[in-house]
Design an enzyme around this catalytic site. Structure first.
Site, PDB file in Angstrom:
ATOM      1  N   HIS A 223      -3.650  -5.221   0.170  1.00 51.98           N
ATOM      2  CA  HIS A 223      -3.201  -5.651   1.504  1.00 51.98           C
ATOM      3  C   HIS A 223      -3.189  -7.171   1.595  1.00 51.98           C
ATOM      4  O   HIS A 223      -4.127  -7.779   2.111  1.00 51.98           O
ATOM      5  CB  HIS A 223      -4.110  -5.051   2.580  1.00 51.98           C
ATOM      6  CG  HIS A 223      -3.873  -3.604   2.786  1.00 51.98           C
ATOM      7  ND1 HIS A 223      -2.962  -3.119   3.687  1.00 51.98           N
ATOM      8  CD2 HIS A 223      -4.407  -2.532   2.155  1.00 51.98           C
ATOM      9  CE1 HIS A 223      -2.957  -1.804   3.632  1.00 51.98           C
ATOM     10  NE2 HIS A 223      -3.814  -1.423   2.689  1.00 51.98           N
TER      11      HIS A 223
ATOM     12  N   CYS B 291       0.820  -1.199   0.000  1.00 52.69           N
ATOM     13  CA  CYS B 291       0.000   0.000   0.000  1.00 52.69           C
ATOM     14  C   CYS B 291       0.861   1.260   0.000  1.00 52.69           C
ATOM     15  O   CYS B 291       1.432   1.590  -1.040  1.00 52.69           O
ATOM     16  CB  CYS B 291      -1.018  -0.036   1.143  1.00 52.69           C
ATOM     17  SG  CYS B 291      -2.501   0.894   0.760  1.00 52.69           S
TER      18      CYS B 291
ATOM     19  N   GLU C  43      -1.410  -8.847   3.564  1.00 47.79           N
ATOM     20  CA  GLU C  43      -1.159  -9.243   4.953  1.00 47.79           C
ATOM     21  C   GLU C  43      -2.445  -9.518   5.711  1.00 47.79           C
ATOM     22  O   GLU C  43      -2.440 -10.163   6.774  1.00 47.79           O
ATOM     23  CB  GLU C  43      -0.340  -8.161   5.669  1.00 47.79           C
ATOM     24  CG  GLU C  43      -1.112  -6.991   6.242  1.00 47.79           C
ATOM     25  CD  GLU C  43      -1.626  -6.020   5.174  1.00 47.79           C
ATOM     26  OE1 GLU C  43      -1.317  -6.199   3.990  1.00 47.79           O
ATOM     27  OE2 GLU C  43      -2.334  -5.060   5.551  1.00 47.79           O
TER      28      GLU C  43
HETATM   29  N1  LIG Z   1      -2.336   6.691   2.955  1.00 55.08           N
HETATM   30  C1  LIG Z   1      -2.056   6.140   1.626  1.00 55.08           C
HETATM   31  C2  LIG Z   1      -1.652   4.680   1.733  1.00 55.08           C
HETATM   32  C3  LIG Z   1      -2.829   3.837   2.147  1.00 55.08           C
HETATM   33  C4  LIG Z   1      -2.443   2.739   3.116  1.00 55.08           C
HETATM   34  O1  LIG Z   1      -1.292   2.357   3.262  1.00 55.08           O
HETATM   35  N2  LIG Z   1      -3.451   2.282   3.827  1.00 55.08           N
HETATM   36  C5  LIG Z   1      -3.239   1.395   4.924  1.00 55.08           C
HETATM   37  C6  LIG Z   1      -4.404   1.507   5.897  1.00 55.08           C
HETATM   38  C7  LIG Z   1      -4.074   0.935   7.253  1.00 55.08           C
HETATM   39  C8  LIG Z   1      -3.557  -0.506   7.140  1.00 55.08           C
HETATM   40  O2  LIG Z   1      -4.351  -1.432   6.899  1.00 55.08           O
HETATM   41  O3  LIG Z   1      -2.334  -0.680   7.256  1.00 55.08           O
HETATM   42  C9  LIG Z   1      -3.266   6.278   0.716  1.00 55.08           C
HETATM   43  O4  LIG Z   1      -4.361   6.604   1.227  1.00 55.08           O
HETATM   44  O5  LIG Z   1      -3.118   6.021  -0.500  1.00 55.08           O
END
Ligand SMILES: N[C@@H](CCC(=O)NCCCC(=O)O)C(=O)O
Length: 260
Positions: free
Chosen positions: A221, A113, A223
């Site tokens: 994601h 992400c 994970e």
């Molecule tokens: N803020 C950035 C990256 C989005 C991101 O990494 N979200 C993760 C959410 C929390 C988690 O599950 O770790 C965007 O909005 O593009």
């Protein structure tokens, strides 16, 4: 052989109004995506230029650059925009140093992400700050007020680049993934290969061309409850396999040096 140490770069957030109210933190599911594969997590503080890089790089066999609610600051990709939402410039500075070192030393890494956005920026690419405002794009943001398994459940398809790292790894040309991001890759960084594209044209995964080791970033994601989804499990598993291989070679080099 000791467990491989997998680095987890931390976010730096102020949780109380005190000057000492700053905390360095990481989402628990990234920790589980390390320990669940028999590795040990090394928490890497967002110390930027003050980080003891040699100690970190000598200790790890891989780094997982996890997601975060914060956004990469536009100054990291040459934009004078002040940025949207939560910033975390100490994390930006730390991650870009670490990712560059991984590539130079052939340390395996997986960006997730925010992590894929950091990888693209490292290679001179840019980001859409609001993907949902781009003509023709879906809204890739987290769906609020629903249970975790809905918010982190598969929500759109991605086409895997034929012959790419992910296609070879997963044996599929299309998979369905979750989506919880407001920002996303705009101009692709030079030296990166597109590995997956969403049905709306948004780049969703890249790899480093000619990398010495596993060097992949994905916008989704994997994970999240990886044990329930074969392609998530395979992706994270491939990262950990690369880390084990790196650790074995590192130990071999050290034993040869000791005998020399
Ligand atoms: N803020 C950035 C990256 C989005 C991101 O990494 N979200 C993760 C959410 C929390 C988690 O599950 O770790 C965007 O909005 O593009």
């Amino acid at each position: 052989m000791n467990k491989p140490m997998i680095g987890l770069p931390l976010c730096r957030w102020q949780l109380t109004s005190r000057d000492i109210g700053w905390f360095h933190l990481v989402g628990e599911k990234y920790i589980h995506a390390v320990t669940g594969f028999g590795a040990f997590p090394l928490m890497i503080p967002a110390f930027g230029d003050d980080l003891d890089m040699e100690t970190v790089l000598d200790s790890v066999s891989g780094i997982m650059f996890g997601g975060s609610l914060s956004n990469v600051h536009p100054s990291c990709y040459g934009d004078d925009h002040p940025g949207l939402g939560l910033a975390d410039q100490p994390r930006d500075a730390t991650v870009l140093r670490l990712m560059r070192a991984c590539i130079e030393r052939g340390i395996p890494f997986l960006g997730i992400c925010r992590g894929v956005q950091e990888l693209n920026v490292l290679y001179g690419g840019t980001l859409h700050r609001e993907v949902h405002e781009v003509e023709g794009r879906l809204d890739h943001r987290e769906v609020k007020d629903v249970p975790d398994d809905v918010a982190y459940g598969p929500i759109h398809k991605v086409a895997l680049t034929e012959g790419g790292v992910l296609h070879k790894l997963l044996g599929e040309r299309q998979i369905e993934v979750n989506s919880l991001h407001g920002q996303g890759i705009d101009r692709l960084g030079e030296g990166l290969q597109v590995e997956a594209v969403c049905e709306d044209g948004q780049i969703e995964a890249v790899s480093v061309i000619g990398a010495k080791a596993f060097a992949v970033g994905v916008q989704w994601h994997p994970e999240y409850r990886y044990w329930e989804k074969a392609d998530y499990n395979a992706l994270i598993g491939a990262f950990h396999e690369a880390a084990r291989e790196y650790q074995a070679k590192k130990l071999e080099r050290r034993s040869e040096a000791a005998l020399a």
